[in-house]
Design a protein around this motif. Sequence first.
Motif, PDB file in Angstrom:
ATOM      1  N   GLU A 118      40.821  27.429 -70.294  1.00 44.02           N
ATOM      2  CA  GLU A 118      39.434  27.978 -71.410  1.00 44.02           C
ATOM      3  C   GLU A 118      38.686  28.869 -69.874  1.00 44.02           C
ATOM      4  OE1 GLU A 118      37.970  25.124 -73.747  1.00 44.02           O
ATOM      5  OE2 GLU A 118      39.355  25.386 -75.205  1.00 44.02           O
ATOM      6  N   ASN A 119      39.351  28.951 -69.291  1.00 46.58           N
ATOM      7  CA  ASN A 119      39.147  30.255 -68.000  1.00 46.58           C
ATOM      8  C   ASN A 119      37.353  31.064 -68.529  1.00 46.58           C
ATOM      9  OD1 ASN A 119      37.947  32.204 -65.248  1.00 46.58           O
ATOM     10  ND2 ASN A 119      39.647  30.856 -64.888  1.00 46.58           N
ATOM     11  N   LYS A 120      37.060  31.224 -68.120  1.00 45.75           N
ATOM     12  CA  LYS A 120      35.666  32.622 -68.632  1.00 45.75           C
ATOM     13  C   LYS A 120      35.395  33.643 -68.316  1.00 45.75           C
ATOM     14  CE  LYS A 120      33.911  29.309 -72.152  1.00 45.75           C
ATOM     15  NZ  LYS A 120      34.440  28.653 -71.899  1.00 45.75           N
ATOM     16  N   ASP A 121      36.387  33.697 -67.479  1.00 43.91           N
ATOM     17  CA  ASP A 121      36.635  35.042 -66.170  1.00 43.91           C
ATOM     18  C   ASP A 121      36.312  36.093 -66.866  1.00 43.91           C
ATOM     19  OD1 ASP A 121      37.273  36.040 -64.105  1.00 43.91           O
ATOM     20  OD2 ASP A 121      38.256  37.207 -64.776  1.00 43.91           O
ATOM     21  N   GLU A 122      35.507  37.362 -67.154  1.00 46.68           N
ATOM     22  CA  GLU A 122      34.949  38.088 -67.462  1.00 46.68           C
ATOM     23  C   GLU A 122      35.850  39.120 -67.691  1.00 46.68           C
ATOM     24  OE1 GLU A 122      31.832  41.911 -67.857  1.00 46.68           O
ATOM     25  OE2 GLU A 122      31.382  39.681 -66.527  1.00 46.68           O
ATOM     26  N   SER A 123      36.284  39.691 -66.506  1.00 45.97           N
ATOM     27  CA  SER A 123      37.840  40.553 -66.517  1.00 45.97           C
ATOM     28  C   SER A 123      39.074  40.265 -67.284  1.00 45.97           C
ATOM     29  CB  SER A 123      37.704  40.807 -65.159  1.00 45.97           C
ATOM     30  OG  SER A 123      38.914  39.556 -64.430  1.00 45.97           O
ATOM     31  N   PHE A 124      39.179  38.596 -67.365  1.00 48.72           N
ATOM     32  CA  PHE A 124      40.715  37.223 -67.810  1.00 48.72           C
ATOM     33  C   PHE A 124      40.620  37.659 -69.196  1.00 48.72           C
ATOM     34  CE2 PHE A 124      41.508  33.714 -69.489  1.00 48.72           C
ATOM     35  CZ  PHE A 124      43.420  33.780 -69.984  1.00 48.72           C
ATOM     36  N   ASN A 125      38.768  37.148 -69.927  1.00 52.18           N
ATOM     37  CA  ASN A 125      38.735  37.787 -71.563  1.00 52.18           C
ATOM     38  C   ASN A 125      38.864  39.161 -71.816  1.00 52.18           C
ATOM     39  OD1 ASN A 125      37.969  34.291 -72.922  1.00 52.18           O
ATOM     40  ND2 ASN A 125      37.389  34.926 -70.482  1.00 52.18           N
ATOM     41  N   LEU A 126      38.076  39.966 -71.003  1.00 51.19           N
ATOM     42  CA  LEU A 126      37.960  41.424 -71.216  1.00 51.19           C
ATOM     43  C   LEU A 126      39.808  42.506 -71.321  1.00 51.19           C
ATOM     44  CD1 LEU A 126      36.639  44.140 -71.792  1.00 51.19           C
ATOM     45  CD2 LEU A 126      36.451  44.461 -69.096  1.00 51.19           C
ATOM     46  N   ALA A 127      40.558  41.543 -70.881  1.00 49.91           N
ATOM     47  CA  ALA A 127      42.034  42.051 -70.706  1.00 49.91           C
ATOM     48  C   ALA A 127      42.922  41.312 -71.643  1.00 49.91           C
ATOM     49  CB  ALA A 127      42.835  41.806 -69.359  1.00 49.91           C
ATOM     50  N   LEU A 128      42.628  40.161 -72.295  1.00 41.07           N
ATOM     51  CA  LEU A 128      42.781  39.706 -73.784  1.00 41.07           C
ATOM     52  C   LEU A 128      41.901  40.413 -74.818  1.00 41.07           C
ATOM     53  CD1 LEU A 128      42.409  35.281 -72.882  1.00 41.07           C
ATOM     54  CD2 LEU A 128      44.694  36.927 -73.058  1.00 41.07           C
ATOM     55  N   ASP A 129      41.091  40.826 -74.569  1.00 38.40           N
ATOM     56  CA  ASP A 129      40.270  41.707 -75.481  1.00 38.40           C
ATOM     57  C   ASP A 129      41.094  42.829 -76.339  1.00 38.40           C
ATOM     58  OD1 ASP A 129      38.911  39.322 -76.740  1.00 38.40           O
ATOM     59  OD2 ASP A 129      37.569  40.169 -75.803  1.00 38.40           O
ATOM     60  N   ASN A 130      40.701  43.406 -74.577  1.00 41.40           N
ATOM     61  CA  ASN A 130      41.687  45.036 -75.091  1.00 41.40           C
ATOM     62  C   ASN A 130      43.689  45.509 -75.087  1.00 41.40           C
ATOM     63  OD1 ASN A 130      39.645  46.130 -73.596  1.00 41.40           O
ATOM     64  ND2 ASN A 130      40.137  45.647 -71.909  1.00 41.40           N
ATOM     65  N   ALA A 131      43.824  43.299 -74.652  1.00 44.35           N
ATOM     66  CA  ALA A 131      45.150  43.220 -74.944  1.00 44.35           C
ATOM     67  C   ALA A 131      45.408  43.535 -76.602  1.00 44.35           C
ATOM     68  CB  ALA A 131      45.720  42.839 -74.403  1.00 44.35           C
TER      69      ALA A 131
END
Length: 1023
Positions: A118-131
């Motif tokens: 449940e990492n809150k890293d911004e770029s990681f979560n943005l990449a998930l949303d974009n995917a």
Amino acid sequence: MQGKGLIKLFLVLLIIVTAVQFLYMVPTNRVEANARDHAEAISAGFDGDEKAFRFKEAQTAYLDSISDEKVFSIPLIQDYTYEELKRNQIALGLDLKGGMSAVLQVKVKKLLYALSGENKDESFNLALDNAVLAQQNSQSDFVALFFQEFAKLNSGKKLSKIFLKNPSLRDEINIETTDGEVIRLLRSKVDETVQNTFERLKKRIDKVGVVQPNVTLDPSRDLILVELPGMDNFKRAEKFLKASAKLEFWDAYEISDQGIAASFLEAERRLKAESGQEETTQTVMDTVYVPVFDSITGDLIDSTMEIQEIQDFQANLGPLFSKFTLNPGNLWRPVMGIANEEDKEAVMNMLNEPNIKALFPSNSKFLWGAKESEDPETKEGLGTYELYMVKTLPGTRSAPIEGDVIKEASQGPDPTTGEIQVTLLMKPDGARKWAEMTTRASNQGNRIVAIALDDEVVSAPRVQNPITGGNTAISGDFTTREAMDLAQILEVGKLPAELKIIQSNTVGPSLGQKNINSSMWSMLVGFGLVLLFMIFYYGGSGIVSIIALFANMLFIFGALASFGTVLTLPGFAGIILTIGMAVDANVIIYERVREELRAGKSNLAAISDGFKNSYSAIIDANVTTLLVAGILAYYGLGPIKGFAVVLIIGVVSSLFTAVLLTRLIMEWWTGKGRELTFWTGMSKNSFANLNIDWLGKRKIAYVISGLIIVAGLASMFTRGFDLGVDFKGGYSYTVELDKDIDADELRTGLTEYLETSPVVKAVNTTNTYQIVTDYLIDSADDEASEKVISQLHKGITALTGSSISLEKFRSPETTSGVHVVSSSKVGPTIADDIKTSSYWAGGLALILIFLYIFLRFNKWQYSLGAVAALLHDSLIVLSIFSLLWGIVPWTMEIDQPFIAAILTVIGYSINDTVVVFDRIREDLGIYTNKSKDEVINGAVNSTFSRTIITSFTTLLMVAILFVFGGTSIKGFAFALLIGILVGTYSSIFVATPIVRDLTDDLKGRAKSKASDKKTFTRAKSNA
């Protein structure tokens, strides 16, 4: 005939296997008759819908109880249970039996988020949303899309650093692990989880009480296809499919606990301040509220503010309390407050804002109740839901006890109150934890524990005494069916990953029966007409064809049963089409025999040479059809895949019966010195001695085809197509009304409820309409489908004045008044998959046919001519569908069945073309002194009878299918009708002329000395 003994042996084995498959039906029919009798007895004392429900429930329970019992035995070989016998029989698909199908997508985004700790890293979560967004227009798997999106952000971070937060991955990755290695590991973890989810879902579905469910996995796209024929409670089915069965046992906070109510009041004050709303309440407070928490447990232990008095607090509601009513003390102790269903998401979002969340204990978590609140006296729903606050384990978001401790689950009445409940038996470790948890709650003043399923509280009992021994029960105003389903879901266990329904289809049983009746009539009438024609045209040999056709039908159904195939409406269409195409091989042979007889050969010699000279054309024609059917089976989904499988089995069976079985029967008959006729008095000279200059008319044909295609292209770019829900995504409902209403009036009225104007089309049944809407199709809300059907119900009842309830409106058991006959949902992801698969399937079919024709005829001109004709046929069909939609009274939708029809047309059209090409190649080797045009015209003239007759028999079957086949199959049948007509035309006027125009040095196969006699007889017959 060589290998006659081997063929006879194979025939005997095939007959035995087919007979056994049909024999299996006897004991299963007996068991099902007993089930019906049992259900009739159980439901005898009830009326109406209750009687139907009791009958279905009793019948299902009876079949479930006997599923593992031996009901049939083959001495010295094997004993069979009812379930094993059913697996060896043809299963009827949804459109023939009614029921529900769904394509479920594994929520890989949530899985990757969990793997990251449940990492809150911004770029990681943005990449998930974009995917997630990219997946709607891509056929790539989610992990690959995530990696692409993560790389695009170019954040400079390594994936290993993100996933090292998860302790369980630290043995497999370290800070030096490359991104590529991390992605491979993630793909492996996802594949494993998807497979485990699939296996557990299959176990769960086995308990749903549906006979012959079909569950398949598409691992390349993380999709699971589920078909539940006979399922008549679609809401229950959705719950069975989507529920992850995450069972959790929590300690619960109570509204009276120190500082809890004050936390909500302060939250309201802060949210008001953020929104700029003035504070006009009469709340009297000592000081500013500052909560103090225990540093280890996170419990609220003190606060410097106490509420002295709340006077008229709701005089000016703020953002929170305008949607959420705080428990004033008269609700159950663990209930924090209540909210309407439509406000639940907004309330939860406000409470999870960082500055608001900080007001509550750090070990707290909010959960909604699973069911709406009820009036304690009338038990009627109030439309509100209760909010609970539970205690997580220190430093985590986990529950003290989870569902993996459950050993057994069952349902039954509470011995004291009679209330239906779910009884749980825990494993030893779980029993110990439960005893500790309930002892603590009992000792602390009979506190509350909350039992949650899939993050919703299903029960919140007060603990009077410690519970030891690992036994407990969940109560929550369950019906018997709800308790049974919950017990079965919990016993199977939690799904490893969450699922989302991205495509669904529901068909009521009454519509299914109509489809069966119409399909059977189509098959029987078409079969009868083909038989009459074969006898009328071919005489004695026509009777041989009839025997071969009967054997073909038996073998097809036997093979379908052996493979456990699910027979759908398109599958039935495949059988009907196969009957027409099965005659094709017989016609090729018979027409060749007739040529040999006209050349003066004896009956035996003509039969022998007729078969021998037909093999090449028959093999080429059927191989190309198999290529197309194979592509359709690979790219198709659900019913379309079933159609392809039926077509493949039908082609193989037709080859065996039309070529080998027919030859055996003829040799047996003529071997006794008897003649076999291949014509009747009226048909003897039909199409004989044709001498038409086909090539001389090719330019006229080019102009006609060009004009139609140009008109079609203009229509495609202006009018477009009537795209079905398969291609554009959305919800589709077939609704039957109880009064006359204009389609435009219905469309206008529903726009108010569905936000955008729906597509409303009259179905060729009185007062029945197809309604298609994209309302909420892009919503991530798991309840979106419920909201759409609810809005549709509101709109329909308002327009018609009907008072039918939502449950009756949507129920497949409802057969009168206003009700939904069938429905389907296609999400944007699956719609894009279907479109992309259609392009790939069409393109690949043309490429494979080009290559096969090139290999067989050794000239690219033949390949180009064949593919050009197929493109021509496809464009003509598309043009007609674009020009005529909205004009003709039947559906002209571009959907999956239409694509299946186009590909079938490609496979069928190439048959005609290959037969002509084969004769051209042969005649070029015989008539070496004739000009190219003379040879080609002669080849077309000599095969014209075969072209016309096979097209006529197939058209006969498809025309009957079009007339009797019902609404849902009309567009498919019409596409086939046009395709067969155009395919017949193009093999003569497009494919053959293109080969002529592109080739200067046409040559046939080299002649052997053994061909001299054949050359003489062919020349004689064409003299």
